[in-house]
Design an enzyme around this catalytic site. Structure first.
Site, short mmCIF file in Angstrom:
data_model
loop_
_atom_site.label_atom_id
_atom_site.label_comp_id
_atom_site.label_asym_id
_atom_site.label_seq_id
_atom_site.Cartn_x
_atom_site.Cartn_y
_atom_site.Cartn_z
N LYS A 1 1.24 10.38 13.65
CA LYS A 1 1.74 10.95 12.73
C LYS A 1 2.30 12.23 12.80
CE LYS A 1 -0.90 8.57 9.12
NZ LYS A 1 -1.46 8.38 7.72
N ARG B 1 -2.32 3.43 17.07
CA ARG B 1 -2.21 4.40 15.79
C ARG B 1 -3.16 5.38 16.38
NH1 ARG B 1 -2.62 3.84 10.19
NH2 ARG B 1 -0.80 5.07 9.95
N GLU C 1 0.84 -1.15 0.07
CA GLU C 1 0.01 -0.17 -0.20
C GLU C 1 0.97 1.38 0.04
OE1 GLU C 1 -3.42 -0.19 2.47
OE2 GLU C 1 -3.83 2.07 2.40
N ARG C 2 0.65 2.16 -0.83
CA ARG C 2 1.15 3.31 -0.90
C ARG C 2 3.01 3.00 -1.17
NH1 ARG C 2 -3.24 5.90 -2.35
NH2 ARG C 2 -4.69 6.08 -0.44
N ASN D 1 -3.41 -1.62 7.59
CA ASN D 1 -4.67 -2.14 7.20
C ASN D 1 -4.59 -3.57 6.81
OD1 ASN D 1 -5.70 0.43 6.98
ND2 ASN D 1 -5.18 0.51 4.63
N ASP E 1 -2.49 14.24 7.32
CA ASP E 1 -1.94 12.89 6.78
C ASP E 1 -0.70 13.12 5.87
OD1 ASP E 1 -1.85 10.49 5.86
OD2 ASP E 1 -3.34 10.53 4.93
N HIS F 1 -3.32 18.86 1.29
CA HIS F 1 -4.34 17.87 0.74
C HIS F 1 -5.03 18.31 -0.56
CE1 HIS F 1 -6.41 14.20 0.83
NE2 HIS F 1 -6.35 13.75 2.04
N GLU G 1 3.64 9.00 -0.72
CA GLU G 1 2.35 9.30 -0.95
C GLU G 1 2.24 10.88 -0.74
OE1 GLU G 1 -0.72 7.75 1.74
OE2 GLU G 1 -2.47 8.27 0.52
N GLU H 1 -10.50 4.58 8.87
CA GLU H 1 -10.68 4.22 7.61
C GLU H 1 -11.19 2.71 7.33
OE1 GLU H 1 -6.70 5.18 5.86
OE2 GLU H 1 -7.43 7.51 5.78
N GLU I 1 5.23 8.94 14.07
CA GLU I 1 5.25 8.12 12.89
C GLU I 1 5.47 9.07 11.56
OE1 GLU I 1 1.90 5.42 12.07
OE2 GLU I 1 1.66 6.08 9.94
N LYS J 1 -4.00 -0.30 13.69
CA LYS J 1 -4.92 0.66 13.18
C LYS J 1 -6.31 0.32 13.51
CE LYS J 1 -6.06 2.87 8.80
NZ LYS J 1 -5.78 3.04 7.19
O1 GCW Z 1 -2.47 8.28 4.20
C1 GCW Z 1 -3.35 7.35 4.19
C2 GCW Z 1 -3.29 6.32 3.13
C3 GCW Z 1 -3.79 4.86 3.33
C4 GCW Z 1 -3.11 4.59 4.84
C5 GCW Z 1 -3.59 5.49 5.69
C6 GCW Z 1 -2.94 5.31 7.11
C7 GCW Z 1 -2.44 2.45 5.48
O2 GCW Z 1 -3.86 6.95 2.00
O3 GCW Z 1 -3.49 4.38 2.40
O4 GCW Z 1 -3.58 3.15 5.08
O5 GCW Z 1 -3.00 6.83 5.56
O6 GCW Z 1 -1.92 5.76 7.63
O7 GCW Z 1 -3.25 4.31 7.75
#
Ligand code: GCW
Length: 700
Positions: free
Chosen positions: A365, A329, A172-173, A215, A370, A517, A398, A296, A392, A292
């Site tokens: 983060k 997280r 992912e990413r 995820n 994000d 963003h 990304e 999301e 983090e 997590k």
């Molecule tokens: O920035 C977002 C991303 C998701 C990512 C999420 C996260 C792993 O678009 O792809 O999922 O953050 O940090 O959990």
């Protein structure tokens, strides 16, 4: 015959040079030192090697010894075999010395030029390993060992990579190929990559690796996957790296067949306890879980009316007897159109301060939204005195040009770490408030590990920063560029300058003056400031720029969401007044009319347009700098980076033109002198799609 011979020589030469500079070796390039005087000087100092009473048979010491042999053998062009007593104990030599932890802290080391030669001292095996890498780094960079006196110990105990790698091999990413962890051939096949990955991580002090995506997939807890994970853990162990896994909160249901994952349910608790015990049977030094939850779409304790603390504590209790930890997280936000997403993690977690078990850390983060090109630091740092936090950082890119743009992230790492939260008075930097650092890895199966050759610098920078957060971005990049390229001092300086400038260049062409963003939907590649139609309000760029015919920016002061109130008063004072707010955070905290007068006397609209232009010019500058290095860095990587820089220049112009075209449709103001008119109209930019980003299914 002669013909074949010359063909053979030709082939050897060309393959030799291709293999030499394909980037696989990262910064651990141990080529023979070209300067003979220097090589001889090192040889005199390091030719003999005494391990003394130090037990070199343990797994980590074996790694250290093999790295030393490989490194010095390559650099000095002569094999160096460590022996308990050197064959020739006369004269200078390199020797190991084990000391108490009162002298050298855990994982730390000393390298000194003593009477009888260079002495490497440590109180544990990991310290020797890190010391060996440091010594090799000195020799590889041509630093004199005369009078050397180094004393190092990591500032942070947790220095961990988070891989967002899925069990099906996708990342992912991830923009550098597929996952390096081959679940279909583990545990039998131990790919050399695992070892080289561990070497690279250890060389910059990384001591943990979460090998699965946040995820998460509960299958990782099935016995067959545990066997596979255990094989990886064994490789890592020899390099002082602990293996961690992500825990999907609903695993007891998916894997255990339970009807609930309620953390207070006794059956759920015992499922996790047994699962954790099972893991430790296979991986005795297992590090713990990253989770997590309720974020999301990921399952979590909130589904059962339980708090994040109750969820984390249930897992922590199962891990505690084994010494494992939970990294929970804080990346949570809901889709309330009235709420400011930037405030939600703080609102959720500050009230839980003091409610977590001792072996829980909350992972935050760097910014409140994000991984954007620029965000202020998250207000959570320093705001939970009783809860240890992890910072983090994103190493993958990304929102930052993904695999193609040259954007060095070290200045972003240090900007966050150095930011003063004032939570415990002046000088309470983010660095001082965190127990460790987690970096979302940018590594994949690409031959050079990271896709863009310069992305290696971010992996390097993450490790070095986590080890010693007070290192400057410049210091780190100087090390990296010296180790990774063979150019002379001026070539190295150019590479360092490019890396140092590149992040600000990116901010300017993507999201200047505190915008955030603004990326296109889903894959987040390329501009989409007009997007306002997504299911969740806070996924829309328009939600963040709040631009209309009157002005632009997100009011986070008292008259708006008042997110600013989450910071200490000193920080609030820095940002509260748009007249004094630093321009890089202006539109993050303020909604202002298009004709607002900036501190430098420019009209906001004009300054915005010029910032985009500055970004585009920055990419041209990057390309010119790099072009000037032709012949000074190896041709393979020179060509590759040149190609990427062309993409970056084109896309920076796309960002500028699309953004200006959109914002002009609202402001109605003319484009200032020095900034070109967009090459196309707004409809054109809106019509563009980018179906190539990894992980995005190409559409017709
Ligand atoms: O920035 C977002 C991303 C998701 C990512 C999420 C996260 C792993 O678009 O792809 O999922 O953050 O940090 O959990």
């Amino acid at each position: 015959m002669l013909k074949y011979l010359s063909l053979l020589v030709f082939c050897l030469l060309t393959t030799g040079s291709l293999l030499a500079e394909d980037g696989y070796r990262l910064w651990l390039r141990y080529d023979r030192i070209a300067n003979e005087d220097l090589r001889t000087a090192y040889l005199d100092q390091l030719r003999t090697f005494r391990t003394g009473e130090v037990d070199t048979t343990t797994a980590i010491m074996q790694s250290a010894m093999s790295e030393l042999r490989r490194g010095l053998g390559g650099l000095l062009g002569e094999s160096i075999y460590p022996a308990r007593a050197a064959q020739n104990s006369e004269g200078a030599s390199l020797s190991l010395q084990r000391v108490g932890s009162d002298e050298v802290a855990a994982e730390g080391y000393r390298i000194e030029d003593a009477d009888d030669g260079i002495v490497l001292s440590a109180s544990d095996d990991a310290g020797f390993l890190y010391g060996v890498f440091h010594l090799l780094r000195l020799v590889q960079s041509g630093e004199s060992l005369d009078g050397v006196s180094v004393a190092e110990a990591p500032r942070k105990a947790i220095r961990i990579l988070n891989h967002w790698d899925n069990l099906d091999g996708t990342v992912e990413r991830g923009y550098a190929g597929f996952s390096i962890f081959e679940w279909h051939t583990l545990p039998e096949i131990i790919d050399q990559r695992y070892i080289d990955y561990a070497r690279a991580c250890a060389s910059v002090g990384i001591n943990g690796s979460v090998v699965t995506n946040v995820n998460a997939n509960s299958l990782i807890f099935r016995p067959d996957y545990q066997e596979k994970a255990a094989a990886l853990a064994e490789v890592f162990r020899a390099y002082g790296i602990k293996l961690y896994l992500t825990a999907r909160f609903s695993s007891p249901m998916e894997l255990g067949g339970l009807e609930t994952a309620d953390p207070l349910d006794p059956a759920v608790k015992s499922w996790w306890t047994e699962k954790v015990n099972e893991i430790y049977e296979r991986i005795p030094d297992f590090g713990g879980f990253v989770v997590k939850a309720n974020s999301e779409g990921q399952p979590g304790p909130r589904e059962y009316g339980r708090s994040h603390a109750e969820g984390a504590n249930m897992l922590a209790e199962a891990l505690e007897p084994h010494g494992g930890i939970v990294m929970w997280r804080a990346f949570v936000y809901n889709s309330d159109p009235e709420a400011d997403r930037a405030m939600q993690a703080y609102e959720e977690f500050v009230p839980l301060d003091g409610k977590f078990r001792d072996n829980v850390l909350v992972q935050v983060k760097n910014g409140p939204i994000d991984f954007q090109p620029r965000e202020p630091f998250s207000p959570l740092f320093g705001a939970t005195p009783e809860t240890p936090l992890l910072l983090e950082l994103q190493i993958t890119k990304e929102y930052l040009g993904q695999g193609t743009h040259l954007v060095g992230l070290a200045p972003m790492f240090t900007e966050t770490l150095d930011a003063d939260t004032y939570q415990d008075g002046k000088g309470t930097t983010v660095a001082s408030t965190v127990a460790g650092l987690a970096g979302v890895a940018n590594i994949g199966t690409d031959r050079n590990w990271t896709g863009h050759p310069f992305n290696q610098a971010d992996w390097y920078a993450f490790g070095r920063t986590a080890w010693q957060p007070s290192l400057t971005a410049k210091e780190i990049y100087e090390e990296w560029a010296t180790l990774t390229y063979d150019g002379d001092e001026s070539a190295t300086n150019t590479i360092v300058e490019m890396l140092l400038a590149s992040r600000e260049i990116c901010v300017n062409y993507m999201t200047p003056l505190g915008l955030t963003h603004q990326m296109a939907t889903g894959h987040h590649y390329g501009p989409g400031p007009w997007v306002a139609n997504l299911g969740r309000p806070e996924w829309n760029p328009a939600y963040y720029n709040r631009a209309d015919s009157m002005g632009i920016g997100f009011d986070r002061t008292e008259s708006g969401s008042n997110a600013l109130a989450q910071y200490a008063p000193e920080v609030q004072a820095m940002f509260a007044d748009p007249k004094t707010c630093p321009p890089e955070y202006l539109l993050w905290f303020h909604h202002l009319p298009w004709d607002w007068n900036m501190q430098n006397g420019e009209r906001l609209w004009d300054e915005l347009c010029r910032s985009y232009q500055e970004g585009v010019e920055g990419t041209q500058w990057l390309a010119e700098q790099w072009a000037g290095l032709e012949g000074q860095v190896d041709s393979d990587r020179h060509r590759e980076v040149s190609q990427y820089l062309q993409v970056q220049q084109r896309e920076a112009a796309w960002w500028r033109d699309a953004s200006i075209a959109y914002f002009q449709s609202l402001s109605g103001l003319p484009i200032p002198a020095g900034v070109p008119e967009p090459a196309h109209n707004l409809a054109y930019y809106k019509s563009l799609s980018y179906p190539y980003a990894p992980g995005i299914r190409p559409q017709w």
